[in-house]
Design a protein around this motif. Structure first.
Motif, PDB file in Angstrom:
ATOM      1  N   ALA A  48      17.228  -9.475   4.144  1.00 51.26           N
ATOM      2  CA  ALA A  48      16.007 -10.280   4.010  1.00 51.26           C
ATOM      3  C   ALA A  48      14.733  -9.444   3.922  1.00 51.26           C
ATOM      4  CB  ALA A  48      15.909 -11.261   5.180  1.00 51.26           C
ATOM      5  N   ILE A  49      14.634  -8.451   4.797  1.00 47.50           N
ATOM      6  CA  ILE A  49      13.379  -7.695   4.845  1.00 47.50           C
ATOM      7  C   ILE A  49      13.005  -7.079   3.489  1.00 47.50           C
ATOM      8  CG2 ILE A  49      12.189  -5.716   5.923  1.00 47.50           C
ATOM      9  CD1 ILE A  49      12.364  -8.024   7.829  1.00 47.50           C
ATOM     10  N   PRO A  50      13.951  -6.456   2.759  1.00 48.14           N
ATOM     11  CA  PRO A  50      13.559  -5.859   1.459  1.00 48.14           C
ATOM     12  C   PRO A  50      12.973  -6.888   0.499  1.00 48.14           C
ATOM     13  CG  PRO A  50      15.706  -5.054   2.126  1.00 48.14           C
ATOM     14  CD  PRO A  50      15.360  -6.168   3.076  1.00 48.14           C
ATOM     15  N   GLU A  51      13.334  -8.172   0.647  1.00 50.65           N
ATOM     16  CA  GLU A  51      12.784  -9.208  -0.229  1.00 50.65           C
ATOM     17  C   GLU A  51      11.418  -9.675   0.245  1.00 50.65           C
ATOM     18  OE1 GLU A  51      14.529  -9.753  -2.853  1.00 50.65           O
ATOM     19  OE2 GLU A  51      16.296  -8.648  -2.125  1.00 50.65           O
ATOM     20  N   LEU A  52      11.156  -9.505   1.545  1.00 47.87           N
ATOM     21  CA  LEU A  52       9.922 -10.059   2.124  1.00 47.87           C
ATOM     22  C   LEU A  52       8.745  -9.100   2.046  1.00 47.87           C
ATOM     23  CD1 LEU A  52      11.442 -11.819   5.271  1.00 47.87           C
ATOM     24  CD2 LEU A  52      10.638 -12.887   3.161  1.00 47.87           C
ATOM     25  N   VAL A  53       9.051  -7.787   2.018  1.00 49.16           N
ATOM     26  CA  VAL A  53       7.953  -6.817   1.992  1.00 49.16           C
ATOM     27  C   VAL A  53       7.399  -6.751   0.562  1.00 49.16           C
ATOM     28  CG1 VAL A  53       8.816  -5.468   3.925  1.00 49.16           C
ATOM     29  CG2 VAL A  53       9.594  -4.930   1.612  1.00 49.16           C
ATOM     30  N   PRO A  54       6.190  -6.124   0.396  1.00 45.28           N
ATOM     31  CA  PRO A  54       5.637  -5.975  -0.967  1.00 45.28           C
ATOM     32  C   PRO A  54       6.661  -5.347  -1.921  1.00 45.28           C
ATOM     33  CG  PRO A  54       4.029  -5.288   0.672  1.00 45.28           C
ATOM     34  CD  PRO A  54       5.269  -5.649   1.420  1.00 45.28           C
ATOM     35  N   ASP A  55       6.587  -5.748  -3.191  1.00 45.18           N
ATOM     36  CA  ASP A  55       7.602  -5.367  -4.186  1.00 45.18           C
ATOM     37  C   ASP A  55       7.942  -3.883  -4.212  1.00 45.18           C
ATOM     38  OD1 ASP A  55       7.928  -7.910  -4.856  1.00 45.18           O
ATOM     39  OD2 ASP A  55       6.746  -7.858  -6.711  1.00 45.18           O
ATOM     40  N   ASP A  56       6.883  -3.048  -4.222  1.00 47.05           N
ATOM     41  CA  ASP A  56       7.123  -1.601  -4.330  1.00 47.05           C
ATOM     42  C   ASP A  56       8.008  -1.095  -3.192  1.00 47.05           C
ATOM     43  OD1 ASP A  56       5.629  -1.646  -6.504  1.00 47.05           O
ATOM     44  OD2 ASP A  56       3.837  -0.707  -5.627  1.00 47.05           O
ATOM     45  N   ILE A  57       7.643  -1.519  -1.995  1.00 49.03           N
ATOM     46  CA  ILE A  57       8.408  -1.056  -0.828  1.00 49.03           C
ATOM     47  C   ILE A  57       9.829  -1.636  -0.876  1.00 49.03           C
ATOM     48  CG2 ILE A  57       8.460  -0.983   1.701  1.00 49.03           C
ATOM     49  CD1 ILE A  57       5.435  -1.377   1.657  1.00 49.03           C
ATOM     50  N   GLY A  58       9.943  -2.903  -1.243  1.00 47.15           N
ATOM     51  CA  GLY A  58      11.243  -3.543  -1.344  1.00 47.15           C
ATOM     52  C   GLY A  58      12.148  -2.815  -2.323  1.00 47.15           C
ATOM     53  N   ARG A  59      11.571  -2.462  -3.481  1.00 45.00           N
ATOM     54  CA  ARG A  59      12.361  -1.753  -4.491  1.00 45.00           C
ATOM     55  C   ARG A  59      12.825  -0.402  -3.954  1.00 45.00           C
ATOM     56  NH1 ARG A  59       8.643  -1.535  -8.498  1.00 45.00           N
ATOM     57  NH2 ARG A  59       8.634  -3.801  -8.563  1.00 45.00           N
ATOM     58  N   TRP A  60      11.899   0.263  -3.261  1.00 50.18           N
ATOM     59  CA  TRP A  60      12.251   1.573  -2.705  1.00 50.18           C
ATOM     60  C   TRP A  60      13.374   1.432  -1.683  1.00 50.18           C
ATOM     61  CZ3 TRP A  60      11.903   3.541   2.341  1.00 50.18           C
ATOM     62  CH2 TRP A  60      12.136   4.913   2.450  1.00 50.18           C
ATOM     63  N   MET A  61      13.274   0.385  -0.838  1.00 51.90           N
ATOM     64  CA  MET A  61      14.301   0.190   0.200  1.00 51.90           C
ATOM     65  C   MET A  61      15.668  -0.052  -0.440  1.00 51.90           C
ATOM     66  SD  MET A  61      12.282  -2.178   2.966  1.00 51.90           S
ATOM     67  CE  MET A  61      13.435  -2.184   4.310  1.00 51.90           C
ATOM     68  N   LYS A  62      15.665  -0.826  -1.550  1.00 53.44           N
ATOM     69  CA  LYS A  62      16.952  -1.172  -2.142  1.00 53.44           C
ATOM     70  C   LYS A  62      17.531  -0.058  -2.997  1.00 53.44           C
ATOM     71  CE  LYS A  62      15.299  -5.259  -3.368  1.00 53.44           C
ATOM     72  NZ  LYS A  62      15.128  -6.591  -3.959  1.00 53.44           N
ATOM     73  N   ARG A  63      16.635   0.734  -3.634  1.00 54.00           N
ATOM     74  CA  ARG A  63      17.117   1.680  -4.629  1.00 54.00           C
ATOM     75  C   ARG A  63      17.077   3.134  -4.191  1.00 54.00           C
ATOM     76  NH1 ARG A  63      14.317   0.363 -10.109  1.00 54.00           N
ATOM     77  NH2 ARG A  63      13.010   2.010  -9.303  1.00 54.00           N
TER      78      ARG A  63
END
Lengths: 242, 239
Positions: free
Chosen positions: B81-96
């Motif tokens: 959930a958290i990677p989807e909730l944070v700002p896009d840039d950070i979310g993308r970094w967390m996932k990739r």
């Protein structure tokens, strides 16, 4: 030196101090006595701000304890306090107990603090226990350490809150001896105690409290020779008979 | 029961390596989580006892939030959930791009959850310190910070060594939940061995024994710590 002006204090609806006024001049010894629950301990804890008052003023050495502008920690460091249950720091040796506030509050060097501590521990007669922990000492010894710990701060006045009440009878005198000596050296002292022998010996004045009010505040000889109030007469007759 | 016992399978090179690698991840997750738990837990625990009511409120909210949500749910929230909730840039970094995402997430989730439990132990310890000692420190002119630093914390940390031992052990056991987000720690590796070899009893017996060994080592170390920090004549130990 210490002046209490019309102080009142409540715990919820219950008034523990009722319009109390008293003074302790420089070099004086004032004994505060009275029955249990009369507010003696609360009164003495107000002097250095450990307990807050809701009404009235307290001055120590010209500084307002009750004012928000006063640097209370700085003022407290100049007033010694000895507690009924000693309250020595259990995780530190006797030496560390004496050095902590000297180094952390007064910013004395380690050497200075240690030599001061050694001098005072010798004075209260327990040099051989300086590296022990408090719980390895008897009650009387612990209380003498507590007195030395307060003296290490070079206080302008000393507060004693029932210093002998938690002690076994045979240990009371060793603590009183230290206090008598202090009084004779001219220390300003305010002492809550039931030890009337001590009061007679060294007190300049006796404050008698009952139900949160100061009932009598008179020179020692007058108080013992001719108590004004029935309550004080009753109190004295009960504790002096034995 | 018809079962072909084959303990030797555990010593086959591949499977032994899996177990060792699993042990490595278990210990790493637990220890890193413990560092977070101790750091955050001590701050929050102290925060629950300070005079300032706003700090107390924030710290109380932290404890109630993290203590009352199941750890497994927290693990999923941090991972999915958290990677989807944070700002896009950070979310993308967390996932990739975040290195070892399963490991990092498990450490954070386990650490912050355990912190809420550590905080309660720390608070209990501080509240156990006799109130008169605090008065004495105040009366001698020590500031609130100094009173905590030199009196309340040193005493309370000694008092809470035994309950903290339990928390420390729990961290190792709870680290097994990291398998649900794909970290190949000890339990996951045992499961994998069971699936590859059909020797489930052996695989999980190995895991059990390893967990017990970790627990015994932790208990022994904490016991040493307790002995080392005991105050002579205080709290009834080693007087």
């Amino acid at each position: 030196m210490i002046a209490l002006q019309n102080i009142s204090k409540w715990y919820g609806d219950f008034q523990v101090l009722k319009d109390c006024s008293a003074t302790v001049d420089k070099g004086q010894v004032v004994v505060v006595c009275g029955p249990s629950g009369s507010g003696k301990s609360t009164l003495i804890k107000c002097v250095n701000g450990l307990e807050a008052v809701q009404q009235g003023q307290i001055q120590v050495d010209g500084q307002e304890v009750t004012s928000k502008k006063t640097n209370l920690t700085a003022l407290r460091s100049r007033i010694g306090m000895v507690f009924q249950h000693f309250e020595l720091y259990p995780h530190m040796t006797v030496l560390e107990n004496l050095c902590l506030a000297q180094e952390k509050v007064l910013k004395r060097s380690r050497d200075e603090a240690v030599s001061k501590a050694e001098m005072l521990i010798k004075r209260v007669g327990i040099s051989e226990h300086i590296n022990k922990h408090p719980s390895q000492l008897s009650g009387g010894q612990q209380q003498r350490v507590a007195i030395a710990r307060s003296l290490a701060m070079d206080p302008i006045a000393m507060l004693f809150d029932e210093p002998t009440s938690a002690l076994d009878p045979e240990m009371i005198n060793e603590v009183l001896d230290v206090m008598v000596e202090l009084a004779k050296e001219g220390m300003t002292m305010m002492v809550v105690t039931h030890e009337m022998g001590f009061a007679k010996k060294v007190a300049d004045r006796v404050v008698f409290m009952d139900e949160g009010a100061i009932v009598e505040n008179r020179p020692t000889d007058d108080f013992f020779g001719n108590p004004e109030s029935d309550r004080a007469r009753d109190f004295l007759s009960k504790i002096l008979n034995h | 029961m018809n079962y072909n016992w084959n303990w030797a399978v555990l010593l086959e090179e591949e499977y032994l390596q899996w177990l060792i690698s699993g042990l490595g991840w278990t210990v790493s997750v637990a220890l890193c989580g413990w560092v977070i738990a101790m750091t955050v837990g001590c701050l929050v625990g102290v925060g629950r006892t300070v005079p300032n009511r706003w700090i107390r409120l924030v710290c109380t909210c932290y404890v109630e939030l993290f203590r009352n949500i199941p750890l497994l749910v927290q693990m999923f929230i941090w991972y999915f959930a958290i990677p989807e909730l944070v700002p896009d840039d950070i979310g993308r970094w967390m996932k990739r791009d975040m290195p070892n995402p399963e490991f990092v997430t498990a450490v954070v989730a386990l650490g912050l959850y355990t912190a809420s439990r550590v905080a309660e132990q720390v608070r209990a310890g501080i509240e156990t310190v006799p109130v008169g000692l605090k008065s004495a420190a105040t009366a001698h002119g020590l500031s609130t910070y100094q009173s905590y630093r030199y009196i309340q914390l040193p005493i309370s940390f000694r008092l809470i060594v035994p309950p903290m031992t339990s928390e420390f052990l729990t961290v190792f056991k709870n680290s097994s939940l990291a398998l649900t987000i794909g970290l190949l720690e000890l339990t996951a590796q045992s499961q994998q061995i069971a699936e590859y070899t059909f020797q489930g009893f052996e695989a999980f017996t190995a895991a059990t024994i390893i967990y017990v060994f970790i627990a015994l080592i932790v208990t022994a170390l904490m016991h040493l710590l307790e002995r080392h920090t005991a105050i002579p004549g205080f709290v009834g130990k080693d007087s």
